[in-house]
Each structure stands twice: as C-alpha cells, then as structure tokens.
Design a protein around this motif. Sequence first.
Motif, PDB file in Angstrom:
ATOM      1  N   ALA A 213      10.415   3.378  -0.170  1.00 50.37           N
ATOM      2  CA  ALA A 213      10.227   4.637  -0.884  1.00 50.37           C
ATOM      3  C   ALA A 213      10.231   5.785   0.109  1.00 50.37           C
ATOM      4  O   ALA A 213       9.919   5.616   1.278  1.00 50.37           O
ATOM      5  N   HIS A 214      10.617   6.944  -0.360  1.00 50.25           N
ATOM      6  CA  HIS A 214      10.650   8.101   0.509  1.00 50.25           C
ATOM      7  C   HIS A 214       9.621   9.144   0.135  1.00 50.25           C
ATOM      8  O   HIS A 214       9.528  10.184   0.781  1.00 50.25           O
ATOM      9  N   SER A 215       8.838   8.904  -0.898  1.00 50.16           N
ATOM     10  CA  SER A 215       7.773   9.826  -1.275  1.00 50.16           C
ATOM     11  C   SER A 215       6.683   9.042  -1.994  1.00 50.16           C
ATOM     12  O   SER A 215       6.938   7.998  -2.578  1.00 50.16           O
ATOM     13  N   GLY A 216       5.459   9.563  -1.902  1.00 41.69           N
ATOM     14  CA  GLY A 216       4.379   8.879  -2.585  1.00 41.69           C
ATOM     15  C   GLY A 216       3.063   9.596  -2.461  1.00 41.69           C
ATOM     16  O   GLY A 216       2.931  10.566  -1.709  1.00 41.69           O
ATOM     17  N   THR A 217       2.083   9.088  -3.215  1.00 46.02           N
ATOM     18  CA  THR A 217       0.728   9.637  -3.211  1.00 46.02           C
ATOM     19  C   THR A 217      -0.251   8.509  -2.975  1.00 46.02           C
ATOM     20  O   THR A 217      -0.146   7.444  -3.597  1.00 46.02           O
ATOM     21  N   ILE A 218      -1.194   8.743  -2.072  1.00 47.95           N
ATOM     22  CA  ILE A 218      -2.262   7.784  -1.795  1.00 47.95           C
ATOM     23  C   ILE A 218      -3.571   8.389  -2.283  1.00 47.95           C
ATOM     24  O   ILE A 218      -3.955   9.482  -1.862  1.00 47.95           O
ATOM     25  N   TYR A 219      -4.235   7.678  -3.211  1.00 45.52           N
ATOM     26  CA  TYR A 219      -5.518   8.110  -3.753  1.00 45.52           C
ATOM     27  C   TYR A 219      -6.644   7.424  -2.980  1.00 45.52           C
ATOM     28  O   TYR A 219      -6.667   6.204  -2.871  1.00 45.52           O
ATOM     29  N   PHE A 220      -7.562   8.217  -2.459  1.00 47.10           N
ATOM     30  CA  PHE A 220      -8.715   7.689  -1.750  1.00 47.10           C
ATOM     31  C   PHE A 220      -9.743   7.179  -2.762  1.00 47.10           C
ATOM     32  O   PHE A 220      -9.641   7.484  -3.954  1.00 47.10           O
ATOM     33  N   PRO A 221     -10.753   6.407  -2.302  1.00 43.17           N
ATOM     34  CA  PRO A 221     -11.790   5.949  -3.232  1.00 43.17           C
ATOM     35  C   PRO A 221     -12.441   7.139  -3.932  1.00 43.17           C
ATOM     36  O   PRO A 221     -12.552   8.220  -3.351  1.00 43.17           O
ATOM     37  N   SER A 222     -12.878   6.942  -5.182  1.00 36.46           N
ATOM     38  CA  SER A 222     -13.526   8.036  -5.903  1.00 36.46           C
ATOM     39  C   SER A 222     -14.803   8.438  -5.163  1.00 36.46           C
ATOM     40  O   SER A 222     -15.458   7.614  -4.519  1.00 36.46           O
ATOM     41  N   VAL A 223     -15.121   9.715  -5.249  1.00 35.65           N
ATOM     42  CA  VAL A 223     -16.246  10.263  -4.495  1.00 35.65           C
ATOM     43  C   VAL A 223     -17.558   9.519  -4.821  1.00 35.65           C
ATOM     44  O   VAL A 223     -18.431   9.400  -3.964  1.00 35.65           O
ATOM     45  N   GLN A 224     -17.687   8.982  -6.020  1.00 33.94           N
ATOM     46  CA  GLN A 224     -18.891   8.230  -6.388  1.00 33.94           C
ATOM     47  C   GLN A 224     -19.015   6.927  -5.607  1.00 33.94           C
ATOM     48  O   GLN A 224     -20.096   6.353  -5.518  1.00 33.94           O
ATOM     49  N   ASN A 225     -17.911   6.441  -5.056  1.00 38.44           N
ATOM     50  CA  ASN A 225     -17.916   5.173  -4.331  1.00 38.44           C
ATOM     51  C   ASN A 225     -17.801   5.348  -2.821  1.00 38.44           C
ATOM     52  O   ASN A 225     -17.484   4.387  -2.126  1.00 38.44           O
ATOM     53  N   CYS A 226     -18.048   6.541  -2.321  1.00 44.68           N
ATOM     54  CA  CYS A 226     -17.946   6.801  -0.877  1.00 44.68           C
ATOM     55  C   CYS A 226     -19.332   6.891  -0.241  1.00 44.68           C
ATOM     56  O   CYS A 226     -20.272   7.354  -0.871  1.00 44.68           O
TER      57      CYS A 226
END
Length: 101
Positions: free
Chosen positions: A33-46
């Motif tokens: 792939a040449h583009s994408g989005t990475i979602y971090f853990p939800s703030v409630q789980n950090c």
Amino acid sequence: MENQKYTPVANGFTLQVNNSFNDVHLYLLNVTAHSGTIYFPSVQNCIDGQEILINSVVSTNPITFNGNGATIVNAPDIMSETWFYCRFVYDLSTHTWYRVG
C-alpha cells in the motif's frame, strides 16, 4: 512489550494498534500500500509512559496517525524503506503521544 504484525495490501489501509495498556512493537511487513492510517490505542486504554515502536520495511506515503482521543506530536507523514523505526511515548497528564528518538 507486545508484538503486532500487519501486512497492508491496499491503498487507504487502516490499522488499529493493539488497544491495551501494554507497550506495542508494530511491524509493517511487505507493504504494498502507498497510503494508510494507523490508529493508536484509545485514550481510555493508555497509561503514563506507554510506548509504541513502529518498524516499516517499505515506503508508505502519505501515512496518517490518529491519536484516538489523544494528541500526537511530531508524527511523520511519510515512512520510507530506510526508516528504521519510529517511537512514541504517552504522557497521561497531557493525553499526548510524543515522538521520541
């Protein structure tokens, strides 16, 4: 540290980093792939001092990072095949992921 491996196969991929209190070492493998989005853990789980370490072996341009309720500081918008790693550390008091190193 948890290991998470992911092989994106299409442009516009989305990836959720393991949504837990653990540190995560994310490997992007054989990226086509040449583009994408990475979602971090939800703030409630950090937790304070939590780390995410990301390795990529192929260019991804553009790449977007989503803090999932938290702010992300100094996130790159391109990952290249020469990019060894990107490390983020979470600060609970400001609900911010900081890129370090």
